[in-house]
Motif scaffolding. Structure first.
Motif, PDB file in Angstrom:
ATOM      1  N   LEU A  67      76.443 102.942  20.462  1.00 15.57           N
ATOM      2  CA  LEU A  67      75.293 102.464  21.354  1.00 15.57           C
ATOM      3  C   LEU A  67      74.685 103.483  22.343  1.00 15.57           C
ATOM      4  CD1 LEU A  67      76.548  98.911  22.414  1.00 15.57           C
ATOM      5  CD2 LEU A  67      74.531  99.518  21.006  1.00 15.57           C
TER       6      LEU A  67
ATOM      7  N   ARG B  67      73.042 104.624  25.606  1.00 17.60           N
ATOM      8  CA  ARG B  67      72.938 104.374  27.258  1.00 17.60           C
ATOM      9  C   ARG B  67      71.755 103.514  27.469  1.00 17.60           C
ATOM     10  NH1 ARG B  67      76.769 107.111  30.306  1.00 17.60           N
ATOM     11  NH2 ARG B  67      75.808 106.372  32.289  1.00 17.60           N
ATOM     12  N   SER B  68      70.472 103.733  26.762  1.00 16.37           N
ATOM     13  CA  SER B  68      69.430 102.895  26.794  1.00 16.37           C
ATOM     14  C   SER B  68      69.402 101.888  26.350  1.00 16.37           C
ATOM     15  CB  SER B  68      68.295 103.800  26.386  1.00 16.37           C
ATOM     16  OG  SER B  68      68.396 103.994  25.148  1.00 16.37           O
ATOM     17  N   ASP B  69      70.413 101.189  25.353  1.00 15.62           N
ATOM     18  CA  ASP B  69      70.477 100.027  24.775  1.00 15.62           C
ATOM     19  C   ASP B  69      70.920  99.139  25.710  1.00 15.62           C
ATOM     20  OD1 ASP B  69      69.768 101.211  22.619  1.00 15.62           O
ATOM     21  OD2 ASP B  69      71.664 101.323  21.699  1.00 15.62           O
ATOM     22  N   THR B  70      69.988  97.930  25.931  1.00 14.72           N
ATOM     23  CA  THR B  70      70.413  96.817  26.739  1.00 14.72           C
ATOM     24  C   THR B  70      71.030  95.741  26.032  1.00 14.72           C
ATOM     25  OG1 THR B  70      68.911  97.634  28.340  1.00 14.72           O
ATOM     26  CG2 THR B  70      69.730  95.526  28.660  1.00 14.72           C
ATOM     27  N   LEU B  71      72.128  95.311  26.206  1.00 13.08           N
ATOM     28  CA  LEU B  71      72.714  94.025  25.631  1.00 13.08           C
ATOM     29  C   LEU B  71      73.387  93.223  26.895  1.00 13.08           C
ATOM     30  CD1 LEU B  71      74.722  95.760  22.817  1.00 13.08           C
ATOM     31  CD2 LEU B  71      72.484  94.788  22.743  1.00 13.08           C
ATOM     32  N   GLN B  72      73.376  92.017  26.345  1.00 14.13           N
ATOM     33  CA  GLN B  72      73.898  90.969  27.605  1.00 14.13           C
ATOM     34  C   GLN B  72      75.222  90.729  26.965  1.00 14.13           C
ATOM     35  OE1 GLN B  72      71.923  87.464  27.830  1.00 14.13           O
ATOM     36  NE2 GLN B  72      73.041  86.687  29.313  1.00 14.13           N
ATOM     37  N   LEU B  73      76.492  90.723  27.651  1.00 18.04           N
ATOM     38  CA  LEU B  73      77.625  90.516  27.299  1.00 18.04           C
ATOM     39  C   LEU B  73      77.957  88.933  27.816  1.00 18.04           C
ATOM     40  CD1 LEU B  73      79.768  93.504  28.604  1.00 18.04           C
ATOM     41  CD2 LEU B  73      78.945  93.167  26.426  1.00 18.04           C
TER      42      LEU B  73
ATOM     43  N   LEU C 150      74.748  89.750  23.288  1.00 20.26           N
ATOM     44  CA  LEU C 150      73.547  89.179  22.746  1.00 20.26           C
ATOM     45  C   LEU C 150      72.344  90.362  22.469  1.00 20.26           C
ATOM     46  CD1 LEU C 150      72.411  86.598  21.944  1.00 20.26           C
ATOM     47  CD2 LEU C 150      71.378  86.186  24.316  1.00 20.26           C
ATOM     48  N   GLY C 151      72.101  90.450  21.554  1.00 27.81           N
ATOM     49  CA  GLY C 151      70.952  91.649  21.237  1.00 27.81           C
ATOM     50  C   GLY C 151      69.598  91.264  21.630  1.00 27.81           C
ATOM     51  N   PRO C 152      68.662  92.251  21.698  1.00 25.43           N
ATOM     52  CA  PRO C 152      67.352  92.058  21.986  1.00 25.43           C
ATOM     53  C   PRO C 152      66.602  90.895  21.319  1.00 25.43           C
ATOM     54  CG  PRO C 152      67.605  94.227  21.152  1.00 25.43           C
ATOM     55  CD  PRO C 152      68.941  93.648  20.981  1.00 25.43           C
ATOM     56  N   GLN C 153      66.793  90.516  19.926  1.00 23.51           N
ATOM     57  CA  GLN C 153      66.295  89.900  19.147  1.00 23.51           C
ATOM     58  C   GLN C 153      67.041  88.381  19.030  1.00 23.51           C
ATOM     59  OE1 GLN C 153      65.379  93.038  16.442  1.00 23.51           O
ATOM     60  NE2 GLN C 153      63.455  92.052  16.254  1.00 23.51           N
TER      61      GLN C 153
ATOM     62  N   HIS D  69      73.210  89.167  33.843  1.00 21.08           N
ATOM     63  CA  HIS D  69      73.299  90.245  32.983  1.00 21.08           C
ATOM     64  C   HIS D  69      74.524  91.083  33.340  1.00 21.08           C
ATOM     65  CE1 HIS D  69      69.693  90.335  30.541  1.00 21.08           C
ATOM     66  NE2 HIS D  69      69.324  89.082  31.423  1.00 21.08           N
ATOM     67  N   HIS D  70      75.278  91.395  32.245  1.00 18.78           N
ATOM     68  CA  HIS D  70      76.386  92.462  32.594  1.00 18.78           C
ATOM     69  C   HIS D  70      75.976  93.849  31.932  1.00 18.78           C
ATOM     70  CE1 HIS D  70      79.189  89.434  33.530  1.00 18.78           C
ATOM     71  NE2 HIS D  70      78.643  88.595  32.702  1.00 18.78           N
TER      72      HIS D  70
ATOM     73  N   LEU E 230      75.823  97.294  30.466  1.00 16.33           N
ATOM     74  CA  LEU E 230      76.884  97.883  29.699  1.00 16.33           C
ATOM     75  C   LEU E 230      77.584  99.129  30.177  1.00 16.33           C
ATOM     76  CD1 LEU E 230      75.411  97.901  25.934  1.00 16.33           C
ATOM     77  CD2 LEU E 230      77.368  96.505  26.772  1.00 16.33           C
ATOM     78  N   ALA E 231      76.652  99.992  30.570  1.00 14.59           N
ATOM     79  CA  ALA E 231      77.316 101.300  30.952  1.00 14.59           C
ATOM     80  C   ALA E 231      77.032 101.561  32.283  1.00 14.59           C
ATOM     81  CB  ALA E 231      76.821 102.468  30.029  1.00 14.59           C
TER      82      ALA E 231
ATOM     83  N   SER F 260      68.801  98.124  33.413  1.00 16.88           N
ATOM     84  CA  SER F 260      67.649  98.440  32.809  1.00 16.88           C
ATOM     85  C   SER F 260      67.345  97.010  31.969  1.00 16.88           C
ATOM     86  CB  SER F 260      67.989  99.163  31.458  1.00 16.88           C
ATOM     87  OG  SER F 260      66.878  99.287  30.623  1.00 16.88           O
TER      88      SER F 260
ATOM     89  N   ARG G   8      64.475  96.480  30.281  1.00 21.58           N
ATOM     90  CA  ARG G   8      63.561  96.524  29.030  1.00 21.58           C
ATOM     91  C   ARG G   8      64.331  96.034  27.769  1.00 21.58           C
ATOM     92  NH1 ARG G   8      63.736 101.601  26.900  1.00 21.58           N
ATOM     93  NH2 ARG G   8      64.636 102.969  28.219  1.00 21.58           N
ATOM     94  N   PRO G   9      64.175  95.398  27.020  1.00 25.83           N
ATOM     95  CA  PRO G   9      64.795  95.225  25.706  1.00 25.83           C
ATOM     96  C   PRO G   9      64.642  96.402  24.961  1.00 25.83           C
ATOM     97  CG  PRO G   9      62.928  93.531  25.421  1.00 25.83           C
ATOM     98  CD  PRO G   9      63.098  94.516  26.902  1.00 25.83           C
ATOM     99  N   ALA G  10      65.670  96.792  24.098  1.00 25.83           N
ATOM    100  CA  ALA G  10      65.420  98.029  23.197  1.00 25.83           C
ATOM    101  C   ALA G  10      66.020  97.610  21.943  1.00 25.83           C
ATOM    102  CB  ALA G  10      65.965  99.217  23.848  1.00 25.83           C
ATOM    103  N   ALA G  11      65.676  98.491  20.990  1.00 24.70           N
ATOM    104  CA  ALA G  11      66.111  98.204  19.486  1.00 24.70           C
ATOM    105  C   ALA G  11      67.702  98.877  19.639  1.00 24.70           C
ATOM    106  CB  ALA G  11      65.223  98.948  18.707  1.00 24.70           C
ATOM    107  N   THR G  12      68.436  98.061  19.046  1.00 19.39           N
ATOM    108  CA  THR G  12      69.781  98.697  18.983  1.00 19.39           C
ATOM    109  C   THR G  12      70.099  99.527  18.111  1.00 19.39           C
ATOM    110  OG1 THR G  12      70.342  96.541  17.679  1.00 19.39           O
ATOM    111  CG2 THR G  12      70.817  96.362  20.172  1.00 19.39           C
TER     112      THR G  12
END
Lengths: 500, 245
Positions: free
Chosen positions: A441, A443-449, A474-477, B226-227, B229-230, B234, B236-240
């Motif tokens: 992943l 660093r810019s990817d934002t996921l919700q744990l 949880l992913g963006p979609q 929101h937790h 990640l690193a 941030s 804004r949602p981003a494609a994974t």
């Protein structure tokens, strides 16, 4: 005793034309220069031995010189005569005919004799049997003239003079043989000598044209003129002298070969030729009450090593249709380096496969719906494998390991039900999809744990050491992902699965 | 002159259905395991002998979980469940946990698009599969038509997974569903069925993303907090950046 003669008219031609169903092109077979010329021909030079109807229509007839034939029809396809191929074809026909009777004798050059006396009841009489053979032989791509008589020689003579005739009783024979031309005496070869061409010429010279006229000749007169062989042959044909025939013993290994009329790299003509060979194989297998698990097809090229295909059937079978279908799939995927000139089939491992008994109403005994389905299942797997490759089709099983990569194993598609115990439900949830490789992943990817962590740390003993903290994220979609943090560096995150 | 029969009095036929009601197919459908969905599908479940198309807005939002109850039921039959060209690896422990007998699972990995279509047609036509799932990156009318024809003569549940941007393409499939993940569950838009169009989507809260992962929980986990990640905040949602294999 009832003998059935299977005569192959125009055998030299049939050897080349059986791989092609159409008679579109004129084909002629010529004898090699120096070989004995056909009767009536002059010695020396290549001469036409046989020609197909298209070539005959163009004015080409046996005995014609090769150069004259080409002058008459410039598009004529010429093939050298293959005496060895003719003998092999005769053996193949005998092997195939073994499904009708075990008592077979070869009568070279172009006849197979079957003693069908013991098989008549099974096949519903001689007429039925002849029809059945005539119908079945079409799959071999051969043309047959069939005739039945109480003696082998009489059956042979009747078949040579045009098929379809049946003589059931010995005392009918003199009357039925009488109209045949004296030329048939030519095919009365046996261990005790042959009817020489001079003897036949002698008979014709004294004005005899039919067998009936020969029957009236005095024996001693013929003997004085060194034509005892004629009397002897007539006696054998009429059953007055014994006419033992050495039984044909089919070879254990099945090998057969077809020459294509024109070299081809297309799948269709190749599959067609392969089907001809497989039909012969099916007859051979039925005669042996056996089946095969795999067979080999060799596609021969000019000036290049042959391409070999091994076709696996998945089960032991002698089903012609199944073999043909799988052979076609294999041939369709081939990339041939050069056009194919001949196709050879070899079945080395012949395994016992008893026949299945049928019930009174013709259905297979013990036929369960499941049985047909099991057949369909293996056939599907074999078809997919044939076209896509062995590795493209498979199943999966769970494996007792905590590392996700090792918690499953690819297996060959299985036929039996699973015996693996269902996995422990106490484990935290597992995703339906696993990525082939964990994806890092950014660093810019934002996921919700949303849940976790679950620590998986195992495998230090076998070189695949993992130490990871797995979370649900949880992913963006709104996809639910299975992600982990690598504990070795404590920094990098990976996606490993998706809860599809 | 004979009096004109009102349309409603005509004897019912299975191959004729009125636009304002659901068709009654000759074969009952396979129960999907979701009562809300079954109520809206002609035949009371996933139709057999017909092509079904699922358009997920993003891969992995629950399209496999949607089929899992039906697959678990079909796995009891002595026939293959064929997965043709799946996007990722079907994960054995999770499938087994869904009650799908893995001995019936046949995973086919064709090397090209043409081979995928060929394999799907063979599997559907073979009479040896209880379900055929096929992942298609693209499809043209001609190949879909072939698949539909094969499906009509087949006992298999034939499902195509297609990318959502192709949902508006014409297709011979008899059932087309668009899947959309929401916070409160999986929304199914029925784009096409044998029956009146359905304006509102069907919402399956059972397939809410957390519920899929933790089916034994009755209450969905609240989505708060929101937790990061690193450690970098941030919003804004981003494609994974998931790439199908």
């Amino acid at each position: 005793m009832t003998w059935l003669a299977l005569h192959l008219p125009g055998l030299p031609l049939q050897v080349c034309t059986r791989a092609d169903g159409s008679a579109e092109i004129p084909i002629a077979v010529f004898s090699q220069a120096g070989a004995s010329p056909p009767s009536g021909g002059r010695a020396g030079g290549s001469r036409v031995v046989a020609a197909n109807p298209r070539a005959l229509a163009a004015g080409i007839h046996p005995g014609l010189g090769l150069a004259s034939a080409l002058a008459l029809a410039p598009d004529l396809v010429t093939r050298p005569r293959e005496v060895r191929g003719e003998a092999a074809l005769l053996t193949e026909l005998a092997c195939w005919a073994a499904q009708f009777t075990p008592q077979i004798a070869l009568d070279p050059p172009d006849c197979v004799l079957l003693d069908v006396g013991a098989s008549l009841k099974l096949f519903g009489g001689i007429g039925e049997l002849m029809q059945r053979i005539a119908h079945a032989v079409a799959a071999l791509g051969l043309e047959l003239a069939l005739a039945a008589a109480p003696t082998p020689l009489a059956a042979r003579w009747l078949a040579v003079c045009g098929g379809g005739r049946i003589v059931e009783r010995l005392d009918e024979l003199p009357a039925r043989l009488a109209p045949l031309p004296v030329g048939v005496l030519e095919c009365a070869a046996d261990a005790r000598g042959t009817v020489k061409a001079e003897s036949i010429a002698l008979l014709e010279a004294i004005g005899l044209s039919t067998i009936g006229q020969c029957l009236h000749l005095p024996r001693d007169g013929l003997a004085k003129r060194e034509a005892q062989a004629v009397t002897c042959a007539l006696d054998r044909a009429l059953g007055r002298l014994p006419d033992p025939r050495p039984p044909f013993v089919p070879p254990q290994l099945f090998r057969s070969r077809i020459e294509l009329p024109l070299p081809s790299a297309d799948a269709d003509p190749l599959s067609f030729a392969a089907r001809r060979l497989l039909a012969a194989l099916a007859g051979h297998l039925a005669a042996h009450q056996s089946g095969i698990e795999h067979f080999r097809l060799q596609l021969e090229h000019d000036e290049q090593p042959a391409t070999t295909l091994t076709v696996h059937l998945g089960v032991i079978s002698r089903d012609e249709a199944r073999c043909g279908l799988l052979a076609r799939e294999h041939i369709a995927t081939l990339r041939l380096a050069a056009p194919v000139t001949a196709v050879a089939l070899e079945a080395a491992q012949i395994l016992p496969l008893p026949g299945e008994s049928r019930t009174l109403f013709g259905t297979l005994e013990g036929a369960r719906p499941g049985r047909e389905q099991a057949e369909a299942r293996t056939l599907l797997v074999e078809r997919l494998r044939a076209r896509l490759g062995d590795g493209a089709v498979g199943g999966i099983v769970p494996h007792a390991d905590h590392r996700p990569e090792r918690a499953w194993q690819p297996v060959a598609p299985r036929e039996s039900r699973s015996t693996v115990a269902p996995p422990d439900h106490c484990l935290p949830p597992r995703p339906l999809w696993l990525l082939p490789e964990p994806q890092p992943l950014a660093r810019s990817d934002t996921l919700q744990l949303v849940a976790g962590p679950e620590r998986i740390e195992a495998g230090w003993w076998d070189g695949f050491d993992v130490a990871r903290d797995y979370h649900l994220a949880l992913g963006p979609q709104h996809q639910l992902l299975w992600v982990f943090r690598e504990l070795r560096d404590g920094e990098s995150w990976f996606v490993h699965g998706i809860f599809g | 002159m004979a009096s004109v029969l009102p349309f409603a009095d005509l004897p019912p036929r299975t191959d004729v259905w009125r636009g304002d009601s659901l068709a009654a197919p000759s074969l009952p459908g396979i129960a999907s395991g979701f009562a809300q969905l079954d109520a809206e599908l002609p035949g009371g479940g996933w139709p057999v002998g017909a092509l079904i198309e699922l358009y997920a807005e993003a891969e992995g939002i629950g399209e496999l979980s949607l089929l899992a109850p039906a697959l678990a039921q079909l796995a009891a039959q002595d026939m293959w469940i064929a997965c043709i060209a799946p996007s990722w690896l079907p994960y054995a422990p999770a499938l087994a946990a869904q009650g799908i007998d893995l001995a019936r699972l046949l995973i086919v990995r064709p090397r090209s698009h043409a081979e995928t279509l060929w394999a799907a047609r063979q599997a559907i036509a073979s009479q040896a599969c209880s379900a055929v799932l096929c992942w298609l990156a693209r499809a043209d009318m001609q190949s879909l038509r072939r698949l539909q024809l094969a499906a009509e003569a087949s006992p298999a549940l034939a499902v195509l997974f297609r990318p959502a941007h192709e949902a508006r393409q014409a297709s011979p499939a008899v059932l087309k569903l668009r899947l959309q993940a929401r916070l409160d569950g999986l929304a199914l838009h029925i784009l096409k069925r044998r029956g009146a169009p359905l304006a509102a989507p069907i919402l399956l809260p059972q397939l809410q993303c957390m519920a899929r992962a933790l089916p034994h929980l009755t209450e969905p986990i609240p989505m708060a907090g929101h937790h990061d990640l690193a450690g970098t905040a941030s919003a804004r949602p981003a494609a994974t950046g998931l790439h199908p294999c």
